[in-house]
Design a protein around this motif. Structure first.
Motif, PDB file in Angstrom:
ATOM      1  N   HIS A 169       0.829  -1.205   0.000  1.00 12.21           N
ATOM      2  CA  HIS A 169       0.000   0.000   0.000  1.00 12.21           C
ATOM      3  C   HIS A 169       0.863   1.255   0.000  1.00 12.21           C
ATOM      4  CE1 HIS A 169       0.875  -0.740   4.279  1.00 12.21           C
ATOM      5  NE2 HIS A 169       0.858   0.577   4.393  1.00 12.21           N
TER       6      HIS A 169
ATOM      7  N   GLU B 215      -3.895  -4.084  -6.041  1.00 10.20           N
ATOM      8  CA  GLU B 215      -4.768  -5.195  -6.407  1.00 10.20           C
ATOM      9  C   GLU B 215      -3.936  -6.471  -6.602  1.00 10.20           C
ATOM     10  OE1 GLU B 215      -8.403  -5.020  -9.305  1.00 10.20           O
ATOM     11  OE2 GLU B 215      -6.622  -5.561 -10.484  1.00 10.20           O
ATOM     12  N   GLY B 216      -4.407  -7.568  -6.017  1.00  6.22           N
ATOM     13  CA  GLY B 216      -3.695  -8.833  -6.133  1.00  6.22           C
ATOM     14  C   GLY B 216      -2.600  -9.042  -5.111  1.00  6.22           C
ATOM     15  N   SER B 217      -2.353  -8.057  -4.255  1.00  7.02           N
ATOM     16  CA  SER B 217      -1.310  -8.196  -3.236  1.00  7.02           C
ATOM     17  C   SER B 217      -1.662  -9.313  -2.259  1.00  7.02           C
ATOM     18  CB  SER B 217      -1.142  -6.876  -2.471  1.00  7.02           C
ATOM     19  OG  SER B 217      -0.245  -7.038  -1.379  1.00  7.02           O
TER      20      SER B 217
ATOM     21  N   LEU C  95      -4.343  -9.140   1.461  1.00  3.58           N
ATOM     22  CA  LEU C  95      -5.498  -8.239   1.390  1.00  3.58           C
ATOM     23  C   LEU C  95      -6.646  -8.732   2.264  1.00  3.58           C
ATOM     24  CD1 LEU C  95      -5.588  -7.360  -2.432  1.00  3.58           C
ATOM     25  CD2 LEU C  95      -5.178  -5.761  -0.549  1.00  3.58           C
TER      26      LEU C  95
ATOM     27  N   PRO D  29     -12.526  -2.446   0.171  1.00  4.40           N
ATOM     28  CA  PRO D  29     -12.554  -2.769  -1.266  1.00  4.40           C
ATOM     29  C   PRO D  29     -12.395  -1.558  -2.177  1.00  4.40           C
ATOM     30  CG  PRO D  29     -14.216  -4.045  -0.112  1.00  4.40           C
ATOM     31  CD  PRO D  29     -13.643  -3.079   0.894  1.00  4.40           C
TER      32      PRO D  29
ATOM     33  N   ILE E 169      -8.713  -0.671  -3.101  1.00  6.37           N
ATOM     34  CA  ILE E 169      -7.865  -1.608  -3.830  1.00  6.37           C
ATOM     35  C   ILE E 169      -7.803  -1.156  -5.284  1.00  6.37           C
ATOM     36  CG2 ILE E 169      -7.543  -4.000  -4.527  1.00  6.37           C
ATOM     37  CD1 ILE E 169      -9.118  -4.832  -2.029  1.00  6.37           C
TER      38      ILE E 169
ATOM     39  N   GLU F 128      -5.846  -1.082  -9.217  1.00  7.49           N
ATOM     40  CA  GLU F 128      -5.023  -1.815 -10.172  1.00  7.49           C
ATOM     41  C   GLU F 128      -3.738  -1.039 -10.443  1.00  7.49           C
ATOM     42  OE1 GLU F 128      -5.283  -3.838 -14.642  1.00  7.49           O
ATOM     43  OE2 GLU F 128      -6.812  -2.394 -13.996  1.00  7.49           O
TER      44      GLU F 128
END
Length: 295
Positions: free
Chosen positions: A220, A240-242, A245, A255, A258, A260
């Motif tokens: 982040h 996103e995808g980390s 989360l 949400p 988050i 991209e």
């Protein structure tokens, strides 16, 4: 209930009532309200769990150690508040409930006053390890009007998951502030953030280990945005995808935050010469007006 139980209950209640009375002459009505509620709930907790003297002593030593390990670079009590969810609860209580405004999240223990100012399109990394990352967007209000000259404070960890204040020395890296342009636009360079553990070599870490909880946070970047006439915003954007989360140690993920982060290979880098791949994220910031508590 036996006579002994009745006697014990009266004795315990008498202690609580005596303490409450000691705050009855407080000049500040708010202080009186806060202390009355604190005493009631704290005493009720002790009665509910039947707190032992050994446990009380351990708690005192634990808080003492949290104070001793805290410095101007590390705030163990903020970490403790974070992992207990108190930080996020306080955020939820105080954040304006305005539809469309960017959501708030935890402040974290690594903010520092006096960050360097950068121009729009500047780089906060200053040598921080990691893949170049370009973040841009627009600051506007909930009606869509741009917010010019908003101060945007940003800070992040490096590719190894450490903030500048966690290293020896006074070098400032991975943090800075800039101001939005006439149309609310802003942009800056940093590095692609990585997941990292909150400091877990102290009392908070022992609590997490004893509870079989992870100290990890997802990747982040921190933001603090202020502008005259608008409510201050403290938030993050999460990659996103980390990893982590769904298991943030400080419960900070929402949400809507988050984002991209798109890898750019062979694309010209805006305003900067970048060798190799870079990453781009777009994050529009929506502020609510001061005093606008629900909408």
């Amino acid at each position: 209930m036996t006579d002994g139980d009745n006697l014990r209950a009266r004795r315990e209640r008498a202690v609580t009532d005596e303490v409450l009375a000691s705050f009855s002459d407080a000049e500040s009505p708010r202080l009186k309200e806060l202390m009355a509620a604190l005493v009631e709930h704290l005493h009720a907790f002790a009665r509910e769990v039947r707190l032992t003297e050994t446990e009380w002593d351990l708690a005192i030593n634990y808080l003492t150690e949290a104070g001793q390990i805290s410095t101007d670079r590390r705030q163990e009590f903020i970490l403790l508040s974070d992992v207990l969810g108190l930080s996020m609860l306080t955020v939820g209580i105080n954040a304006p409930a305005v539809h469309g405004a960017t959501e708030s999240t935890v402040f974290g223990p690594f903010f520092m006053q006096g960050s360097p100012q950068i121009e729009r399109g500047g780089n906060i990394a200053e040598g921080v390890k990691g893949q170049p990352c370009y973040i841009h967007g627009v600051v506007r209000d909930v009606d869509g009007a741009p917010v010019p000259s908003a101060r945007i404070e940003v800070w992040e960890a490096d590719d190894d998951g450490f903030y500048d204040v966690q290293y020896e020395g006074d070098k400032v890296q991975g943090r800075g502030h800039l101001f939005s342009g006439p149309d609310g636009e802003y942009d800056f360079w940093c590095v692609l953030p990585a997941p990292y553990p909150i400091p877990h070599d102290g009392p908070v870490g022992r609590l997490l280990a004893a509870s079989n909880r992870s100290p990890m946070r997802p990747a982040h970047v921190h933001f603090m945005v202020t502008a005259p006439g608008y409510s201050s915003l403290i938030t993050h954007i999460f990659v996103e995808g980390s990893d982590h989360l769904d298991g943030d140690a400080v419960f900070g993920v929402k949400p809507s935050l988050i984002i991209e982060f798109k890898e750019r290979v062979g694309f010209p880098a805006p305003g900067a010469h970048v060798d190799g791949p870079w990453v781009e994220a777009e994050f529009d910031i929506v502020l609510s007006r001061s005093g606008e508590s629900s909408r």
